[in-house]
Design an enzyme around this catalytic site. Structure first.
Site, short mmCIF file in Angstrom:
data_model
loop_
_atom_site.label_atom_id
_atom_site.label_comp_id
_atom_site.label_asym_id
_atom_site.label_seq_id
_atom_site.Cartn_x
_atom_site.Cartn_y
_atom_site.Cartn_z
N GLU A 98 0.85 -1.20 0.00
CA GLU A 98 0.00 0.00 0.00
C GLU A 98 0.89 1.25 0.00
O GLU A 98 2.02 1.22 0.48
CB GLU A 98 -0.92 -0.06 1.24
N ASP A 102 -3.31 5.88 6.56
CA ASP A 102 -3.68 7.17 7.14
C ASP A 102 -4.65 6.88 8.29
O ASP A 102 -4.21 6.57 9.40
CB ASP A 102 -4.30 8.01 6.02
N PHE A 151 0.08 16.55 3.27
CA PHE A 151 -0.41 15.76 2.13
C PHE A 151 0.75 15.58 1.15
O PHE A 151 1.37 16.55 0.73
CB PHE A 151 -1.58 16.49 1.46
#
Ligand code: 5GP
Length: 177
Positions: A98, A102, A151
């Site tokens: 992955e 989060d 981000f």
């Protein structure tokens, strides 16, 4: 005016060094086993291709895709599999690959989905881990880098489908003039 700027967080040299370390660790721990590596689309496609090429154990590959519907950019918990596996999982050693853990909701759903098909073992390798943002307790077995907030894009990760092709990882900032 509001604009976006990006700043390098993890340069490609550090990525390739860390990917090799992860591959070595997986190869040691899975020596003598055959692995089915399952990449989570789309974000993990570059990490997955680097990782499997750096591993010294035979592996087959498959891909799965999940979407999480809800308001905003955060995972809602309503996770739906939008592209399922093509290979059989029963009795096999699964390595889920992955991009980022989060809230943990996506991986929790994918792991439960795969467990129902009776694999011999299941491990998770995540390129990035935002541990402080979990909504459910979820621990990956192998983690490339841990980060706090922010981000990130590049190395397969996107912002509105942009930047996946970038070889380094960047953090995106919103600039207000
Ligand atoms: P979770 O269900 O763990 O909250 O969501 C994980 C997914 O959210 C990741 O697979 C990834 O697609 C997306 N995501 C979470 N943080 C980031 C980020 O910083 N950058 C990008 N591009 N995607 C992220």
């Amino acid at each position: 005016m509001t604009g976006l700027s990006k700043e390098i967080l993890i340069p490609r040299s550090e990525i390739s060094r860390r990917v090799q370390e992860l591959a070595d660790q997986i190869s040691r721990e899975c020596a003598g086993e055959e692995i089915l590596a399952i990449g989570v689309l789309k974000g993990a496609f570059i990490f997955m291709s680097d990782l499997v090429r750096a591993m010294a154990v035979p592996c087959q590959t498959d891909f799965i895709r999940a979407a999480s519907y809800g308001a905003g950019s955060e995972s809602s918990g309503n996770v739906v599999i939008t592209k399922d596996l093509e290979l059989a999982v029963e009795g096999r050693n699964i390595l889920i690959v992955e991009d980022i853990v989060d809230t943990g909701l996506t991986l929790q759903h994918i792991v439960d989905h795969i467990k129902r098909r009776n694999p011999k073992s299941i491990k998770v390798c995540a390129f990035l881990d935002k541990r402080k943002r979990r909504k459910v307790p979820f621990e990956a077995d192998y983690v490339g880098f841990s980060m706090d907030d922010g981000f990130v894009v590049g190395y397969g990760l996107d912002f509105n489908e942009q930047y996946r092709f970038l070889p380094d990882v960047y953090v995106i900032r919103t600039d207000v003039d």
